[in-house]
Scaffold this motif. Structure first.
Motif, PDB file in Angstrom:
ATOM      1  N   ILE A  23      20.451   2.048  -1.188  1.00  0.00           N
ATOM      2  CA  ILE A  23      21.101   0.820  -1.685  1.00  0.00           C
ATOM      3  C   ILE A  23      20.198  -0.390  -1.484  1.00  0.00           C
ATOM      4  CG2 ILE A  23      22.983  -0.794  -1.175  1.00  0.00           C
ATOM      5  CD1 ILE A  23      24.806   1.644  -0.801  1.00  0.00           C
ATOM      6  N   ALA A  24      19.504  -0.443  -0.351  1.00  0.00           N
ATOM      7  CA  ALA A  24      18.626  -1.583  -0.077  1.00  0.00           C
ATOM      8  C   ALA A  24      17.384  -1.579  -0.960  1.00  0.00           C
ATOM      9  CB  ALA A  24      18.214  -1.572   1.398  1.00  0.00           C
ATOM     10  N   ARG A  25      16.920  -0.402  -1.330  1.00  0.00           N
ATOM     11  CA  ARG A  25      15.644  -0.310  -2.051  1.00  0.00           C
ATOM     12  C   ARG A  25      15.775  -0.304  -3.565  1.00  0.00           C
ATOM     13  NH1 ARG A  25      13.106   4.263   2.001  1.00  0.00           N
ATOM     14  NH2 ARG A  25      12.421   2.780   3.600  1.00  0.00           N
ATOM     15  N   ILE A  26      16.871   0.205  -4.094  1.00  0.00           N
ATOM     16  CA  ILE A  26      17.008   0.305  -5.555  1.00  0.00           C
ATOM     17  C   ILE A  26      16.920  -1.055  -6.242  1.00  0.00           C
ATOM     18  CG2 ILE A  26      18.603   0.927  -7.419  1.00  0.00           C
ATOM     19  CD1 ILE A  26      19.335   3.441  -5.708  1.00  0.00           C
ATOM     20  N   PRO A  27      17.602  -2.098  -5.747  1.00  0.00           N
ATOM     21  CA  PRO A  27      17.504  -3.398  -6.448  1.00  0.00           C
ATOM     22  C   PRO A  27      16.103  -3.991  -6.470  1.00  0.00           C
ATOM     23  CG  PRO A  27      19.348  -3.397  -4.912  1.00  0.00           C
ATOM     24  CD  PRO A  27      18.558  -2.149  -4.656  1.00  0.00           C
ATOM     25  N   LYS A  28      15.275  -3.630  -5.510  1.00  0.00           N
ATOM     26  CA  LYS A  28      13.895  -4.131  -5.464  1.00  0.00           C
ATOM     27  C   LYS A  28      12.908  -2.972  -5.590  1.00  0.00           C
ATOM     28  CE  LYS A  28      14.022  -4.106  -0.446  1.00  0.00           C
ATOM     29  NZ  LYS A  28      13.879  -4.818   0.788  1.00  0.00           N
ATOM     30  N   LEU A  29      13.232  -2.059  -6.477  1.00  0.00           N
ATOM     31  CA  LEU A  29      12.507  -0.804  -6.615  1.00  0.00           C
ATOM     32  C   LEU A  29      11.002  -0.990  -6.792  1.00  0.00           C
ATOM     33  CD1 LEU A  29      12.737   2.286  -6.826  1.00  0.00           C
ATOM     34  CD2 LEU A  29      13.095   1.998  -9.278  1.00  0.00           C
ATOM     35  N   PHE A  30      10.620  -1.866  -7.691  1.00  0.00           N
ATOM     36  CA  PHE A  30       9.200  -1.997  -7.995  1.00  0.00           C
ATOM     37  C   PHE A  30       8.449  -2.735  -6.895  1.00  0.00           C
ATOM     38  CE2 PHE A  30      11.344  -1.324 -12.078  1.00  0.00           C
ATOM     39  CZ  PHE A  30      10.775  -0.101 -12.375  1.00  0.00           C
ATOM     40  N   VAL A  31       9.111  -3.657  -6.205  1.00  0.00           N
ATOM     41  CA  VAL A  31       8.510  -4.311  -5.037  1.00  0.00           C
ATOM     42  C   VAL A  31       8.303  -3.273  -3.932  1.00  0.00           C
ATOM     43  CG1 VAL A  31       8.891  -6.046  -3.231  1.00  0.00           C
ATOM     44  CG2 VAL A  31       9.501  -6.555  -5.602  1.00  0.00           C
ATOM     45  N   PHE A  32       9.318  -2.410  -3.730  1.00  0.00           N
ATOM     46  CA  PHE A  32       9.216  -1.335  -2.748  1.00  0.00           C
ATOM     47  C   PHE A  32       8.060  -0.397  -3.098  1.00  0.00           C
ATOM     48  CE2 PHE A  32      10.406   3.091  -1.656  1.00  0.00           C
ATOM     49  CZ  PHE A  32      10.298   2.988  -0.274  1.00  0.00           C
ATOM     50  N   ALA A  33       7.975   0.003  -4.366  1.00  0.00           N
ATOM     51  CA  ALA A  33       6.909   0.924  -4.799  1.00  0.00           C
ATOM     52  C   ALA A  33       5.533   0.302  -4.607  1.00  0.00           C
ATOM     53  CB  ALA A  33       7.127   1.331  -6.254  1.00  0.00           C
ATOM     54  N   GLU A  34       5.391  -0.962  -4.943  1.00  0.00           N
ATOM     55  CA  GLU A  34       4.098  -1.639  -4.757  1.00  0.00           C
ATOM     56  C   GLU A  34       3.736  -1.707  -3.278  1.00  0.00           C
ATOM     57  OE1 GLU A  34       1.859  -2.521  -7.026  1.00  0.00           O
ATOM     58  OE2 GLU A  34       3.164  -1.786  -8.621  1.00  0.00           O
ATOM     59  N   GLY A  35       4.725  -1.938  -2.433  1.00  0.00           N
ATOM     60  CA  GLY A  35       4.483  -1.951  -0.990  1.00  0.00           C
ATOM     61  C   GLY A  35       4.032  -0.591  -0.478  1.00  0.00           C
ATOM     62  N   MET A  36       4.630   0.457  -1.020  1.00  0.00           N
ATOM     63  CA  MET A  36       4.221   1.814  -0.628  1.00  0.00           C
ATOM     64  C   MET A  36       2.786   2.083  -1.057  1.00  0.00           C
ATOM     65  SD  MET A  36       6.623   3.680   0.955  1.00  0.00           S
ATOM     66  CE  MET A  36       6.574   5.388   0.443  1.00  0.00           C
ATOM     67  N   ILE A  37       2.436   1.675  -2.262  1.00  0.00           N
ATOM     68  CA  ILE A  37       1.063   1.872  -2.740  1.00  0.00           C
ATOM     69  C   ILE A  37       0.084   1.154  -1.821  1.00  0.00           C
ATOM     70  CG2 ILE A  37      -0.550   1.258  -4.585  1.00  0.00           C
ATOM     71  CD1 ILE A  37       1.676   1.974  -6.563  1.00  0.00           C
ATOM     72  N   LYS A  38       0.436  -0.068  -1.436  1.00  0.00           N
ATOM     73  CA  LYS A  38      -0.427  -0.823  -0.532  1.00  0.00           C
ATOM     74  C   LYS A  38      -0.545  -0.103   0.817  1.00  0.00           C
ATOM     75  CE  LYS A  38      -1.436  -5.380   0.058  1.00  0.00           C
ATOM     76  NZ  LYS A  38      -1.483  -6.266  -0.955  1.00  0.00           N
ATOM     77  N   GLY A  39       0.570   0.427   1.303  1.00  0.00           N
ATOM     78  CA  GLY A  39       0.568   1.134   2.573  1.00  0.00           C
ATOM     79  C   GLY A  39      -0.212   2.441   2.554  1.00  0.00           C
ATOM     80  N   PHE A  40      -0.411   2.982   1.361  1.00  0.00           N
ATOM     81  CA  PHE A  40      -1.114   4.264   1.234  1.00  0.00           C
ATOM     82  C   PHE A  40      -2.510   4.108   0.627  1.00  0.00           C
ATOM     83  CE2 PHE A  40       3.024   5.836   2.153  1.00  0.00           C
ATOM     84  CZ  PHE A  40       2.822   7.076   2.747  1.00  0.00           C
ATOM     85  N   GLU A  41      -3.046   2.896   0.651  1.00  0.00           N
ATOM     86  CA  GLU A  41      -4.394   2.660   0.108  1.00  0.00           C
ATOM     87  C   GLU A  41      -5.458   3.505   0.806  1.00  0.00           C
ATOM     88  OE1 GLU A  41      -4.203  -1.933  -1.553  1.00  0.00           O
ATOM     89  OE2 GLU A  41      -4.795  -1.581   0.527  1.00  0.00           O
TER      90      GLU A  41
END
Length: 128
Positions: A23-41
């Motif tokens: 519920i917390a992540r779905i509304p900001k899905l693309f921000v969450f995904a971009e953060g994950m990409i940054k975290g997995f650089e």
């Protein structure tokens, strides 16, 4: 009876936890995904895979969490939840995020209890 209530409370607690993540992540899905990409650089995982997984993750958390709360196909939900934790552990290991892995191992332990004590699952839609 107490073991049935204890199972119910643990199952619902895990469900609320996962559902809340979704519920917390779905509304900001693309921000969450971009953060994950940054975290997995620094990971050797392809960024396209990280992006795909991170956009699916909140929906998986939401669905598995809802199933656990309701006690709907509980066995499947528990195995799906455990599988999800294994994938998260794998991902965390590729960036040497040992702190997250410690927390994820606690989730794995809870899923072990839920899976190994399935016979205590009485208060669920599975039994209606």
């Amino acid at each position: 009876m107490n073991k049935n209530i204890a199972y119910f409370l643990l199952r619902v607690s895990m469900g609320v936890n996962l559902l809340g993540h979704g519920i917390a992540r779905i509304p900001k899905l693309f921000v969450f995904a971009e953060g994950m990409i940054k975290g997995f650089e620094k990971s050797w995982l392809p960024q396209s895979f990280v992006y795909l997984f991170s956009t699916a993750l909140p929906f998986l958390e939401f669905i598995i969490g809802g199933m656990l709360i309701l006690g709907l196909k509980t066995r499947l939900a528990n195995f799906a939840g455990a599988g999800l934790i294994i994938m998260l552990l794998f991902g965390s290991s590729t960036v040497e995020n040992w702190e997250s892995m410690g927390i994820q191992m606690i989730y794995a332990l809870f899923f072990y209890v839920l899976i190994s004590r399935t016979e205590d699952n009485c208060y669920a839609l599975d039994h209606k």
